[in-house]
Enzyme design. Sequence first.
Site, PDB file in Angstrom:
ATOM      1  N   LEU A 322       0.841  -1.201   0.000  1.00  0.00           N
ATOM      2  CA  LEU A 322       0.000   0.000   0.000  1.00  0.00           C
ATOM      3  C   LEU A 322       0.879   1.255   0.000  1.00  0.00           C
ATOM      4  CD1 LEU A 322      -2.757  -1.036   2.598  1.00  0.00           C
ATOM      5  CD2 LEU A 322      -2.827  -1.209   0.095  1.00  0.00           C
ATOM      6  N   GLY A 363       3.176  -6.119   7.330  1.00  0.00           N
ATOM      7  CA  GLY A 363       2.344  -5.020   7.795  1.00  0.00           C
ATOM      8  C   GLY A 363       1.322  -4.572   6.763  1.00  0.00           C
ATOM      9  N   ASP A 364       1.799  -3.993   5.622  1.00  0.00           N
ATOM     10  CA  ASP A 364       0.888  -3.590   4.551  1.00  0.00           C
ATOM     11  C   ASP A 364       1.283  -4.253   3.248  1.00  0.00           C
ATOM     12  OD1 ASP A 364       3.248  -2.143   4.304  1.00  0.00           O
ATOM     13  OD2 ASP A 364       2.271  -0.398   3.403  1.00  0.00           O
ATOM     14  N   GLU A 365       1.889  -5.436   3.345  1.00  0.00           N
ATOM     15  CA  GLU A 365       2.324  -6.194   2.182  1.00  0.00           C
ATOM     16  C   GLU A 365       1.442  -7.432   1.997  1.00  0.00           C
ATOM     17  OE1 GLU A 365       7.073  -5.254   1.807  1.00  0.00           O
ATOM     18  OE2 GLU A 365       6.436  -7.098   2.791  1.00  0.00           O
TER      19      GLU A 365
END
Length: 462
Positions: A322, A363-365
């Site tokens: 993201l 985390g945001d992957e």
Amino acid sequence: MLEKWAQVKGRDGAGTPPAQPAFDSAMEAFVRVASAALPGRVVEVWLTDAARARIGRAGPSDPRAAVMLARTGTFADVFEIADMGHDPDFAATGALPPGVVAVAPLLAGSGLVVAWSRAQAALAPAERALLRDVAALLSAHLAALTEEREASEQRDLYALIAEHNTDTLVRGNLEGVRLYISSSVRDLLGYAPEEMVGRRAAELVHPDDLPEFRRMMEDVRAGRVELLRTEHRQRRKDGAYVWLEAYLKLTRDKETGAPDGYVASVRDISQRKAAEEALAFAASHDPLTGLPNRVVGEARLSAALARWAGGESAVAVLMLDLDRFKAVNDTLGHGAGDQVLHAAAERFRAELRAGDLVARVGGDEFLVVVEAQPAPGAGAPAPEGAADAAAEAEAAASRLADRLIAAMAKPVMVAGRRVSVGLSAGIAAARPGRDTPAALLKAADAALYAAKAGGRNGWRVG
């Protein structure tokens, strides 16, 4: 103590105390026959308290009992007391009028058969044999009553256990037809026992579990198993399916030893299965987004690469990250970041094709595994068709990347605010030299960094 069971007046009309109530018609019949066969004598039967308890009878005690039992304790056959009226042991009890008393002990200390006469005439040999036979018949009758009572107690005990057991108990034949089922089936499946008897369990087994269930019953029918445990689903009367655990034991004919059916103990394990499924889900999924985790994603990728190696499919991966997510966490807090991650997961699911997988790996992957059918002529095992297969996989992954980036270009509502984040993607397809999860993920990561460096909100192929 002995119990006076019955007494019958002899043919000489000798007076006796009033007869006590008869507790058993067969016992009373024995006494009548004996009295008729021994004219001039009164016949009585006294039982010990222990014998009375064994056959489940109650009755009045007799004051002569203890004295007579003490006298006969050393005798195994018929014996006589020549003059009862002058016998020192009985004189104090006022037991019987003067006369000859003949006593035949019953087996196992059960009691006595007593025959007496005022005529003071000893028993003839034939009469002694008759009294002995009466004692033997009465002993056999008492043994039968004892066995019957013990069997009745066992039946009552079994019924108590079966009808109050929280498990449902089943008796079935080798064809799987229920011959008996305990009343707890009402709670288990909602049926009355009489609705289940005569029917096969297979009628209610879930279609997905039926093949394995039938194999199990075939093993039982063939006598190949003695004891087994099974878990399967059965349909309740209301149509819902419940998970059941059954312990099943083969039974055999007592005479031939051949299998003749089974007994089973069945219980509801729906709550346990739900807990197991929840634990399995927690171990394999991200708790925030509900997506599969890295372990599942990499396992799925390994399976896909095995199919690719056999020429069955073309495989590519997308590594997603993201854009501007850190700014959301820093300015709005981690709660807002969690809402963005949850929204991203929902949008990813909506864009994936059937058979594709998206997993949260950091985390945001996120990791996406894409399998595509190889192009015509590219279906040969790697490496012969590798170039065409890789091109097909990259094309499918690129089209998916466009849809995912477009989906994340729409703002996310967080606490009443419109939050904009973007999405960058790195794509890598399986090819010779890039045929392991580690190699493929490394190439996709490098492509992702290139997409980030190129201005974000786009994708690159590695």
